[in-house]
Design an enzyme around this catalytic site. Sequence first.
Site, PDB file in Angstrom:
ATOM      1  NE  ARG A   1      -1.596   2.968   2.743  1.00  0.00           N
ATOM      2  CZ  ARG A   1      -0.628   3.246   3.395  1.00  0.00           C
ATOM      3  NH1 ARG A   1      -0.447   4.378   2.753  1.00  0.00           N
ATOM      4  NH2 ARG A   1      -0.087   3.542   4.720  1.00  0.00           N
ATOM      5  CG  ASP A   2       3.408   4.342   2.384  1.00  0.00           C
ATOM      6  OD1 ASP A   2       2.754   5.641   2.340  1.00  0.00           O
ATOM      7  OD2 ASP A   2       4.117   4.750   3.905  1.00  0.00           O
TER       8      ASP A   2
ATOM      9  CG  HIS B   1       4.874   4.789   8.724  1.00  0.00           C
ATOM     10  ND1 HIS B   1       3.491   3.776   7.787  1.00  0.00           N
ATOM     11  CD2 HIS B   1       5.231   5.381   7.718  1.00  0.00           C
ATOM     12  CE1 HIS B   1       3.686   3.909   7.050  1.00  0.00           C
ATOM     13  NE2 HIS B   1       4.991   5.493   6.924  1.00  0.00           N
TER      14      HIS B   1
ATOM     15  CG  HIS C   1       8.842   8.055   5.555  1.00  0.00           C
ATOM     16  ND1 HIS C   1       7.718   8.270   3.719  1.00  0.00           N
ATOM     17  CD2 HIS C   1       7.974   7.475   5.998  1.00  0.00           C
ATOM     18  CE1 HIS C   1       6.909   7.774   3.732  1.00  0.00           C
ATOM     19  NE2 HIS C   1       6.580   6.661   4.841  1.00  0.00           N
TER      20      HIS C   1
ATOM     21  CB  CYS D   1       3.786  11.162   0.896  1.00  0.00           C
ATOM     22  SG  CYS D   1       2.071  11.723   1.364  1.00  0.00           S
TER      23      CYS D   1
ATOM     24  CG  ASN E   1       7.538   3.619   4.193  1.00  0.00           C
ATOM     25  OD1 ASN E   1       6.664   3.568   4.799  1.00  0.00           O
ATOM     26  ND2 ASN E   1       6.618   3.042   2.753  1.00  0.00           N
TER      27      ASN E   1
END
Length: 310
Positions: free
Chosen positions: A24-25, A218, A220, A251, A260
Amino acid sequence: MRSPQVEAATGLPAKVTIYEVGPRDGLQNEKTIVPAATKVEFIRRLEAAGLGTIETTSFVPARWVPQMGDAEEVLAGLGADGLGRRRPALVPNERGLDRAEELGLGAIAIFGSATETFARKNLNRSVSEQYAMFEPVVERALANGMWVRAYVSMCFGDPWEGPVPVAQVVDTAERLMDLGCHELSLGDTIGVGTTGHVHRLLEALATRGIGTDRMAVHFHDTYGQALANTMAALRDGVSVVDAAAGGLGGCPYAKSATGNLATEDLVWALHGAGVETGVDLDALVETSVWMAGQLGRPSPSNVVRALAGA
């Protein structure tokens, strides 16, 4: 050498749950559309490598995030394996929840912002208005027995507003958790956090009754701090970490956000410290090398590059 020498480290949890966000991300910011069949294969390979919790997709309008326009197709390809509590999907509003409910999903995530500018760009809402949007989503999801996660983005800095006060992040986190969410993920969306900042934020959250037992981090890796920040959070009691296989990510609404924390880099560090993850590192590296081939570029993960060339 395919695995690190194990020297048990003090102050770390015995086991860490990796919340894999690659499908997803990790893929949402790709410039060319990744076919649904490739995403399904990616998720299957991640499962086979031992990753138990995998965020599969996002129920956002395709005009917002084109890469996630195939959510139903991806979940259909996964079948029943894509619907459980360990296969969450991002849901921004009630329309997204409608789609998730129609498919029978067992877990969702909402995505809030600690800053006004990002809330406007990402949600078309103010910070205060985002809670009114999320409240019926969480209420309905809980009533249907779903597991619900809340993301808070821009916890450590915002590309438009600059430094974000810790108290501002804590206020946002508290409002989201008061909705009834089971887990809170703290997002360093543009990768500017440092270890002392991580400690201060976790400490401040604890004073509001949000303990590390309900928390994930989370990070980055824009400034190369993601792994250091993660280890700092683990030493403060966090045991759930978001990461993306191969260091994929970005993003679409924050152009300065890079990939990430790479799942392989995290696993190497944890296994070397004697921490259990349940992940087969070799299988995971093979998966990221395969996905890099699908995307037509090498993986940014240091461990993938090292082991794939070994």
